[in-house]
Motif scaffolding. Structure first.
Motif, PDB file in Angstrom:
ATOM      1  N   LYS A  51      14.927  11.501-127.439  1.00  0.00           N
ATOM      2  CA  LYS A  51      15.405  11.786-126.724  1.00  0.00           C
ATOM      3  C   LYS A  51      15.004  13.692-126.656  1.00  0.00           C
ATOM      4  CE  LYS A  51      19.275  14.322-127.189  1.00  0.00           C
ATOM      5  NZ  LYS A  51      21.394  14.750-127.543  1.00  0.00           N
ATOM      6  N   GLU A  52      14.752  14.565-128.036  1.00  0.00           N
ATOM      7  CA  GLU A  52      13.883  15.584-127.283  1.00  0.00           C
ATOM      8  C   GLU A  52      12.563  15.216-127.436  1.00  0.00           C
ATOM      9  OE1 GLU A  52      17.351  15.913-129.742  1.00  0.00           O
ATOM     10  OE2 GLU A  52      15.466  15.667-131.145  1.00  0.00           O
ATOM     11  N   LEU A  53      12.270  14.722-127.802  1.00  0.00           N
ATOM     12  CA  LEU A  53      10.897  13.963-127.265  1.00  0.00           C
ATOM     13  C   LEU A  53      10.808  14.109-125.843  1.00  0.00           C
ATOM     14  CD1 LEU A  53       8.221  13.888-128.784  1.00  0.00           C
ATOM     15  CD2 LEU A  53       8.075  11.390-129.164  1.00  0.00           C
ATOM     16  N   ARG A  54      11.736  13.139-125.279  1.00  0.00           N
ATOM     17  CA  ARG A  54      11.800  12.528-123.632  1.00  0.00           C
ATOM     18  C   ARG A  54      11.817  13.533-122.669  1.00  0.00           C
ATOM     19  NH1 ARG A  54      16.404   8.877-123.229  1.00  0.00           N
ATOM     20  NH2 ARG A  54      15.422   7.514-125.273  1.00  0.00           N
ATOM     21  N   LYS A  55      12.853  14.861-123.604  1.00  0.00           N
ATOM     22  CA  LYS A  55      12.930  15.884-122.800  1.00  0.00           C
ATOM     23  C   LYS A  55      11.518  16.681-122.397  1.00  0.00           C
ATOM     24  CE  LYS A  55      17.448  17.211-123.484  1.00  0.00           C
ATOM     25  NZ  LYS A  55      18.853  17.435-124.445  1.00  0.00           N
ATOM     26  N   ALA A  56      10.859  16.548-123.883  1.00  0.00           N
ATOM     27  CA  ALA A  56       9.854  17.701-123.384  1.00  0.00           C
ATOM     28  C   ALA A  56       9.055  17.581-122.930  1.00  0.00           C
ATOM     29  CB  ALA A  56       9.607  17.678-124.964  1.00  0.00           C
ATOM     30  N   ILE A  57       8.264  15.627-122.657  1.00  0.00           N
ATOM     31  CA  ILE A  57       7.434  15.204-121.336  1.00  0.00           C
ATOM     32  C   ILE A  57       7.730  15.316-120.765  1.00  0.00           C
ATOM     33  CG2 ILE A  57       6.524  13.114-121.484  1.00  0.00           C
ATOM     34  CD1 ILE A  57       6.847  12.082-124.950  1.00  0.00           C
ATOM     35  N   GLU A  58       8.674  15.165-120.025  1.00  0.00           N
ATOM     36  CA  GLU A  58       9.365  14.888-118.785  1.00  0.00           C
ATOM     37  C   GLU A  58       9.230  16.740-118.325  1.00  0.00           C
ATOM     38  OE1 GLU A  58      13.196  12.633-118.695  1.00  0.00           O
ATOM     39  OE2 GLU A  58      12.464  11.485-118.627  1.00  0.00           O
ATOM     40  N   GLY A  59       9.680  17.456-119.222  1.00  0.00           N
ATOM     41  CA  GLY A  59       9.479  18.576-118.865  1.00  0.00           C
ATOM     42  C   GLY A  59       8.189  19.174-118.596  1.00  0.00           C
ATOM     43  N   SER A  60       6.898  18.775-119.851  1.00  0.00           N
ATOM     44  CA  SER A  60       5.424  18.585-119.346  1.00  0.00           C
ATOM     45  C   SER A  60       4.897  18.052-118.541  1.00  0.00           C
ATOM     46  CB  SER A  60       4.535  18.951-120.536  1.00  0.00           C
ATOM     47  OG  SER A  60       4.768  17.713-121.019  1.00  0.00           O
ATOM     48  N   VAL A  61       5.270  16.905-118.362  1.00  0.00           N
ATOM     49  CA  VAL A  61       5.072  16.316-117.268  1.00  0.00           C
ATOM     50  C   VAL A  61       5.107  16.571-115.251  1.00  0.00           C
ATOM     51  CG1 VAL A  61       4.653  13.435-116.044  1.00  0.00           C
ATOM     52  CG2 VAL A  61       4.532  14.052-118.605  1.00  0.00           C
ATOM     53  N   THR A  62       7.064  16.449-115.737  1.00  0.00           N
ATOM     54  CA  THR A  62       7.117  17.168-113.909  1.00  0.00           C
ATOM     55  C   THR A  62       6.662  18.746-113.609  1.00  0.00           C
ATOM     56  OG1 THR A  62       9.179  17.947-114.583  1.00  0.00           O
ATOM     57  CG2 THR A  62       9.049  15.273-113.800  1.00  0.00           C
ATOM     58  N   VAL A  63       7.029  19.313-114.437  1.00  0.00           N
ATOM     59  CA  VAL A  63       6.392  20.640-114.483  1.00  0.00           C
ATOM     60  C   VAL A  63       4.472  20.611-114.238  1.00  0.00           C
ATOM     61  CG1 VAL A  63       6.151  22.873-114.795  1.00  0.00           C
ATOM     62  CG2 VAL A  63       8.353  21.346-115.198  1.00  0.00           C
ATOM     63  N   LYS A  64       4.201  21.303-112.458  1.00  0.00           N
ATOM     64  CA  LYS A  64       3.246  21.051-112.201  1.00  0.00           C
ATOM     65  C   LYS A  64       2.106  22.130-111.504  1.00  0.00           C
ATOM     66  CE  LYS A  64       1.981  16.239-111.863  1.00  0.00           C
ATOM     67  NZ  LYS A  64       2.587  15.471-111.015  1.00  0.00           N
ATOM     68  N   GLY A  65       2.974  23.056-112.165  1.00  0.00           N
ATOM     69  CA  GLY A  65       2.298  24.674-111.385  1.00  0.00           C
ATOM     70  C   GLY A  65       1.065  25.109-112.729  1.00  0.00           C
ATOM     71  N   VAL A  66      -0.088  25.968-112.381  1.00  0.00           N
ATOM     72  CA  VAL A  66      -0.837  26.058-113.173  1.00  0.00           C
ATOM     73  C   VAL A  66      -0.247  27.916-113.976  1.00  0.00           C
ATOM     74  CG1 VAL A  66      -2.554  27.270-113.380  1.00  0.00           C
ATOM     75  CG2 VAL A  66      -1.827  26.286-111.152  1.00  0.00           C
ATOM     76  N   LYS A  67       0.681  26.849-115.384  1.00  0.00           N
ATOM     77  CA  LYS A  67       0.555  27.832-116.353  1.00  0.00           C
ATOM     78  C   LYS A  67      -0.174  28.092-117.544  1.00  0.00           C
ATOM     79  CE  LYS A  67       5.954  26.531-115.672  1.00  0.00           C
ATOM     80  NZ  LYS A  67       7.078  25.960-116.037  1.00  0.00           N
ATOM     81  N   VAL A  68      -0.143  28.807-118.208  1.00  0.00           N
ATOM     82  CA  VAL A  68      -0.972  29.618-118.720  1.00  0.00           C
ATOM     83  C   VAL A  68       0.036  29.338-119.886  1.00  0.00           C
ATOM     84  CG1 VAL A  68      -2.234  30.951-120.608  1.00  0.00           C
ATOM     85  CG2 VAL A  68      -2.204  31.124-117.715  1.00  0.00           C
ATOM     86  N   ARG A  69       1.004  29.515-120.592  1.00  0.00           N
ATOM     87  CA  ARG A  69       1.805  28.940-121.514  1.00  0.00           C
ATOM     88  C   ARG A  69       3.012  27.610-121.188  1.00  0.00           C
ATOM     89  NH1 ARG A  69       4.635  33.909-124.202  1.00  0.00           N
ATOM     90  NH2 ARG A  69       6.058  32.751-124.153  1.00  0.00           N
ATOM     91  N   PRO A  70       2.773  26.550-121.631  1.00  0.00           N
ATOM     92  CA  PRO A  70       3.669  25.432-121.641  1.00  0.00           C
ATOM     93  C   PRO A  70       4.923  26.006-121.389  1.00  0.00           C
ATOM     94  CG  PRO A  70       2.871  25.825-123.805  1.00  0.00           C
ATOM     95  CD  PRO A  70       2.763  26.743-123.009  1.00  0.00           C
ATOM     96  N   PRO A  71       5.704  24.973-120.847  1.00  0.00           N
ATOM     97  CA  PRO A  71       7.409  25.340-120.786  1.00  0.00           C
ATOM     98  C   PRO A  71       8.138  25.624-121.710  1.00  0.00           C
ATOM     99  CG  PRO A  71       6.663  23.768-120.139  1.00  0.00           C
ATOM    100  CD  PRO A  71       5.609  24.187-120.678  1.00  0.00           C
ATOM    101  N   LEU A  72       7.666  25.592-123.291  1.00  0.00           N
ATOM    102  CA  LEU A  72       9.014  25.051-124.355  1.00  0.00           C
ATOM    103  C   LEU A  72       7.849  26.404-124.781  1.00  0.00           C
ATOM    104  CD1 LEU A  72       8.424  21.906-123.937  1.00  0.00           C
ATOM    105  CD2 LEU A  72      10.884  23.483-124.184  1.00  0.00           C
TER     106      LEU A  72
END
Lengths: 827, 827
Positions: free
Chosen positions: A762-783
């Motif tokens: 569950k956590e892994l899925r959340k993390a991946i979907e978080g990182s996959v769907t957000v596509k902006g140029v981020k210097v810091r990862p969402p988490l």
């Protein structure tokens, strides 16, 4: 005492293994003894019988070999595929015959044209619904989940097999835009599972779980292979569609079985006099010496990119339809009641629109899927600068010609109508796939581009003297591969196309288009199968996206759950009870002690529940009551020595009463075995007890409390002694790899043996979907924001570690000089 | 104190990460500030410059994307491949020109024919030897090892790249029977590694290790793809040859890069006016409508089986030659001195035999490899019932015709001679592969069978009216795929064949032959690459064989090493020293204590050595001496207060003397950093000390002893906090899977947190080879005998476990009633 259970478990397993081995030896010994006896037998047919027994022995020993299994599987699937194809062809012929026979009356014709598919689809939906609802749909998403190690119930049974085969035949026989390739993956897996079960009667090797998964992977390849007579493409497609990590050692299994299956499938056609020899299913005859010009490549690239968008749109449309029907509660409720209404309505709509004398005349509605594909891959050009006289539209190609309309308009109408029809039709709850309809749409799109090119450059693009006219059929091949590749997110559709057409001359355009289509589609939408997985909420790990750098920067410590439920080695049953009541995880961590938190293993929830119910269960209670009765008896006998008869009577009365009381107090025996149910019922029972039993109740409550205070005895409890461990600094990328490689459900995060967290799917899925769907140029990862808090918490961890080490120090020999010295050194 | 190092490590890592992140932000901040500044700048070309900076920023951010990397890689490799091919063609033309120009004198002709390849091969061998000996050979075995996670030194450097490219060009330009496909896998990997290094100047993502391995895997596909212009076959071949487990998410990378590379490679040919458009390399023109008859299939199967035996023989012969040369010490010594003699001799022998006016006339010695392949795949029949007049043997095909000899004899001679020549030539220490020579031999064998069939059935086998003559070219295609598949143990040679010939009509015969060839070859010999891995003794895990049931029955406990070297958390430096002196493992287990044996982590040997050298090293010694000097001074100053000047002088003298002594006593500073060397040298130094220093020596010895008795301070020591753990009941099959999946070197076997054994690659390899080579019908697996002894040892384990639990009991709250009760319960 605490150590005993491991020893016992280990010893038990070893004894069991030894027993099995011995029995195996004995059995083989028995067999050889019979053989010896036979040899001494002086009967007439003794030699014969010896020979038979030997042959039998040899055969049985060979049955365990993989290749026999694979040959049987290939043979079976080829037969199934051929029979299904044969039945479908008969069904379609019957419809044509009915339609053709009634050409005097258009209304009767319409009725026949419409009723036939409605009846077939409704029957298919009803039959599947009654026999095995698991047979609905493609089957590839489910196989993907099963190959990941998840057990889906009732998914690989004989009932499902029957439902799938018959349902599929009827559904495809109706002439709806549905495909047989997804269901065939499922059917092949069903075959493999059933065959495996059957063969396990001969040898024990078939019961091995990892072997079964290997065989299922091979079966998926067979499914695609015998469906298209495309062994190589089948293997590759099944790998791409079902696996995350593929064991190369399984490769030959897939090839072997798929080749054999495709071979038999085509040989059946030759024997049936359909074909003269083994050739491709949709043979093309493009010229070999100059298949395409280099300057045509941009057009092929355009097909690829457009197909990418089209594929994403198809997936989106398909999901939208499903979600719309689910959301509209009124519709939903109505449809739930009349389950067969939805298929019937959809079929009615689609077949009405394709009715040849009606709207169907503008979109080649007369042609079946196979016929349209054959005509689309034709190597002649349909539109030559408006003059179509040298193309005589023989056979099925006539359907594309309309007296009033241009071929281009027909093609556009065909593409647009078939597009939404296919997306709609694949939501019908019958066994069906979407590959073939998409393939046909792609071919039509390619043909459209190709015809446009041919009209634009009537003498070809090549300028060096020789005229090489453009081949629109080649464009159709490219379009088919690109669109089906975009919808399924696979590259191997290219290979399937070559095997289907029997020509590989367009390899570069096809590869370019397929790769571009994939690139576009993968960045817009999940694949059709992943989309279905999400809709059906199957337990699956999403893929990591392309080139998302964040996945290397997110660490396990950012996503893990720090508040781990655990039990300690020296906990009492009360702790067990509390832990079981609060959490919902399937497994619990076993640590050495709450201070040290050293991870020792993990225990399944069910095991703990059975421990608890053993401790407080029926036998214990009976024993306790018996003991108490005996003690009472003793007391009574001591008290009433003079009137022993009377005392004995009283005691027996009491026991009888107790037994009667017990029956009520314990509730139904069945409920005792799940701990929670038991706990609530037993406490409940304490309250509703009759007043006359108060003393007894108190005793029982006391007894229960005492039982709960006892330390847990882990005997006879299965412990996983080496659960998978990660480090807090493991990257998301690596975690994903490990989870999908090993098919994990959860992993503990440890630091020097100390349990600090747990990561589940569950956590892994959340993390991946978080990182996959957000596509902006981020210097810091969402988490990464969690990491800062992680720094502060690490101090807590450190102090807890201190405790561990301090405990150690106190345990080790007293060396008072050490800490001070090491302090000095570290300064 | 003991806890500090984890905290420090963790905190350090986090601070480091934060620092990196900040610096990244600052850098991007800097960049945007320059941008802002530029925008306020009112110069003429300000807008231009803003634009440039923005573009640059965008480009740099894009450089990190995978697809840019893959496109660059594909482009580079296509260019390299094309240039190499071009140079080889020029070399071969030069040889032909020389040979043709000297046709007046046979002896001069012979000299020219022989000298040319000898010079080229000798140059190639010498050049490679001097620049980078790693460039010798195929490269696929090494890439297989690297992709498994093993680091081979100097294997991916620029020097190796240069050596490989130039060496390969010369070697192939000589006309020896060598291939370019293995070396191209290596060259592509070199390109990827160098490109990755170069691109890491722009973005940090290129430094990620797992990403590098993914890119190397893609590079292998590019290598094969651009060598044969076969993108699909290239990807599949590289997967089969280099991977054990393949991540499907890397699939598109391979396809993308290989397609692009193959496209550029073929476009270069078009631009160079070699070809009119993009087509296959060895285009065939077999008829499409009736490619083969069903009744020809047995002949194809025979080709497959014979190729299987042939492939195994080739691998065996190749290994035999290498081993023979190694074993013959006299030859070996001689060859070692004159390293270039062996290549020269082999080349001389082979080129003498192929000399066209000599023996070469009987085996088409005139043709280069490419020419022979083109003629062998010809779609005309060479032998028509002995009458060859209607076949005019135009062009190169003439070489196959000999006035005295039959075509069959020529073919047989060609096959036999080329067979041992290729096996011999691939042992020359130059960059070379064996795929292409084997491919040509296979084609010749197929042609032989095809011609025989054509002679046997002059009107074809088909009996239903139409005459379809047999196509021997089709047999050649089948033979080529089968033999190369057998030698490399791959199925994807089938796909390579289709892409090379541009025709897929013979798919079923090719697949059947390849699978049969694989089945035969795999049961007889390892693949050529595995054979080279064994010869070179590279660290690699052998594959599990086909359908060997034992692998499911052998458990880790049967193969693990029970006597594990470990260090405890509270050990002293002396223990460390002893452990380091006795064992040779790369990593050591860290356990809580010798009694509990709870596994906490693993430490690398190098880390421990540095710990030890820190404790006994130069700075410590200096510090000690300084301290002692200070103490002495103090003592002296206390003693000689009256004559303080004198005392000060004495002390300073002593210190100076000490410093002089220290220089000798410490040996060379470099040797101090490896602990063992240091230890021996320091103890040695103690003995050779001059007598006048005896007192000092004793003090030093005492100091050393004291230092060794100190408890180890694990600060600044990198500990792997979660080494991989297995359970004793894990099967060999699963262990193998996990080892090859995760690229492990060793794994600890634990039972409820307690360390009981260790399994390394060595044990696993032994176990697999034991179970794979022994083929008898065994009821007991070969290693099961250990299990019986395991039962007895498990009692010891159990008693040790008892201790652990007992220790626990004493630590937990005193509950004296518990053990007795649980004893009662368990009875």
């Amino acid at each position: 005492m605490y150590g005993r259970y491991t020893q016992e478990l280990g010893v038990y397993a070893k004894e069991e293994a030894a027993r099995l081995r011995e029995s195996g030896q004995r059995r083989s010994g028995d067999r050889s003894r019979t053989l010896d006896l036979l040899e001494y037998d002086k009967g007439r047919c003794a030699k014969c019988r010896i020979c038979t027994v030997r042959c039998q022995k040899f055969l049985i020993s060979r049955v365990g070999e993989d290749w026999i299994f694979l040959i049987l599987l290939g043979l079976l699937m080829a037969l199934v595929s051929w029979v299904v194809d044969f039945c479908i062809a008969i069904c379609l012929q019957a419809q044509k015959w009915m339609y053709g026979g009634l050409d005097s009356n258009v209304f009767l014709q319409y009725l026949a044209w419409v009723t036939y598919p409605v009846v077939l689809i409704t029957f298919s939906a009803g039959f599947t619904q009654i026999l095995a609802p698991q047979a609905v749909g493609s089957g590839i998403p489910e196989m993907k989940t099963i190959l990941r190690g998840v057990v889906l119930k009732e998914y690989l049974t004989f009932k499902t097999f029957v439902a799938k085969v018959i349902g599929l035949t009827c559904a495809l026989g109706s002439g709806m835009p549905l495909g047989k390739e997804g269901p065939f993956v499922h059917i092949a897996s069903l075959c493999a599972a059933l065959l495996s079960k059957f063969m396990s009667l001969f040898g024990g090797i078939y019961e091995n779980e990892s072997r079964n998964i290997e065989m299922l992977a091979a079966a998926c390849a067979v499914g695609v292979g015998c469906c298209f007579a495309a062994p190589i493409g089948g293997v590759l497609f099944s790998i791409e569609v079902t696996s995350t990590f593929f064991a190369v050692r399984n490769y030959w299994r897939g090839f072997f079985a798929a080749t054999f299956s495709a071979f038999i499938f085509r040989v059946l056609a030759v024997w049936n006099r359909d074909e003269e020899t083994i050739t491709a299913l949709f043979k093309t005859r493009f010229r070999l010496d100059f298949p395409f010009d280099l300057q045509e490549l941009p057009a092929f690239a355009v097909i690829g990119i457009a197909s990418g968008f089209g594929g994403a749109l198809f997936v989106y449309l398909n999901r939208l339809i499903v979600q719309f029907i689910r959301k509209q509660k009124a519709i939903n409720r109505f449809l739930m009641k009349k389950r067969l209404l939805y298929p019937a309505l959809v079929t009615l709509l689609i077949s009405t629109l394709t009715f040849p004398p009606g709207f169907g005349q503008f979109m080649a509605g007369k042609l079946t899927q196979k016929e349209s594909l054959v005509t689309l891959l034709d190597n002649r050009t349909w539109a030559k600068q408006g003059i179509a006289e040298d193309f005589d539209y023989i056979g099925h190609s006539q359907a594309w010609k309309h007296p009033q309309l241009n071929v281009f308009v027909t093609l556009v109408l065909f593409i647009v109508m078939k597009f939404w029809m296919s997306a709609l039709a694949t939501t019908i709850p019958v066994p069906c796939g979407a590959f073939m309809p998409v393939f046909v749409i792609g071919a039509a799109f390619g043909r459209l581009v190709g015809e446009s090119m041919a009209a634009w450059f009537p003498d070809g693009i090549h300028t060096d003297g020789t005229i090489y006219p453009i081949v629109p059929g080649g464009y159709a091949v490219v379009g088919a591969a690109a669109l089906s590749g975009a919808v399924t997110h696979t590259v191997s559709t290219a290979v399937i196309v070559f095997e289907l057409t029997g020509q590989i001359s367009h390899i570069l355009p096809v590869m370019i288009a397929v790769i571009l289509a994939n690139a576009v589609a993968q960045s817009l939408q999940p694949s059709l199968y992943d989309s279905i997985i999400r809709i059906k909420k199957l337990p699956y790990l999403p893929e990591l996206g392309w080139g998302h750098h964040e996945k290397y920067n997110i660490r396990v410590e950012d996503i893990m759950v720090r508040d781990v439920r655990y039990i300690t080695l020296n906990c009492c049953y009360r702790d067990l009870h509390n832990v079981l009541l609060t959490g919902h995880l399937k497994t619990l961590a076993l640590v050495e002690s709450a201070e040290s938190m050293i991870l020792l293993g993990s225990i399944e929830r069910a095991q703990l529940q059975s421990l608890l119910s053993q401790q407080l269960g029926r036998p214990k209670r009976l024993e306790y009551i018996r003991e108490r009765a005996a003690a009472e008896k003793k007391r009574l006998s001591v008290v009433s020595i003079p009137g022993s008869e009377d005392g004995g009577q009283r005691a027996s009365q009491e026991v009888r009463f107790q037994v009667r009381g017990r029956c009520r107090w314990m509730g139904t025996p069945g409920s005792l075995y799940t701990a929670e149910a038991f706990l609530s019922s037993s406490f409940f029972c304490l309250h509703i007890f009759s007043d006359s039993q108060n003393l007894c109740d108190l005793q029982i409550a006391e007894w229960e409390e005492k039982q709960l205070d006892e330390q847990v005895n882990f005997n006879n409890c299965k412990i996983d002694p080496a659960p998978f461990q990660l480090v807090e600094r493991t990257s998301l990328h690596k975690t994903h790899t490990i989870f999908s490689l090993l098919g994990l459900d959860h992993a503990y995060v440890t630091s020097i043996g100390r349990l600090i967290g747990v990561v589940s799917l569950k956590e892994l899925r959340k993390a991946i979907e978080g990182s996959v769907t957000v596509k902006g140029v981020k210097v810091r990862p969402p988490l990464a924001s969690f990491r800062d808090s992680g720094t502060s918490s690490s101090e807590n961890e450190a102090t807890e570690l201190h405790k561990l080490w301090d405990r150690h120090k106190s345990m080790s020999l007293p060396r008072e000089h050490t800490p001070s010295e090491s302090d000095e050194k570290s300064q």
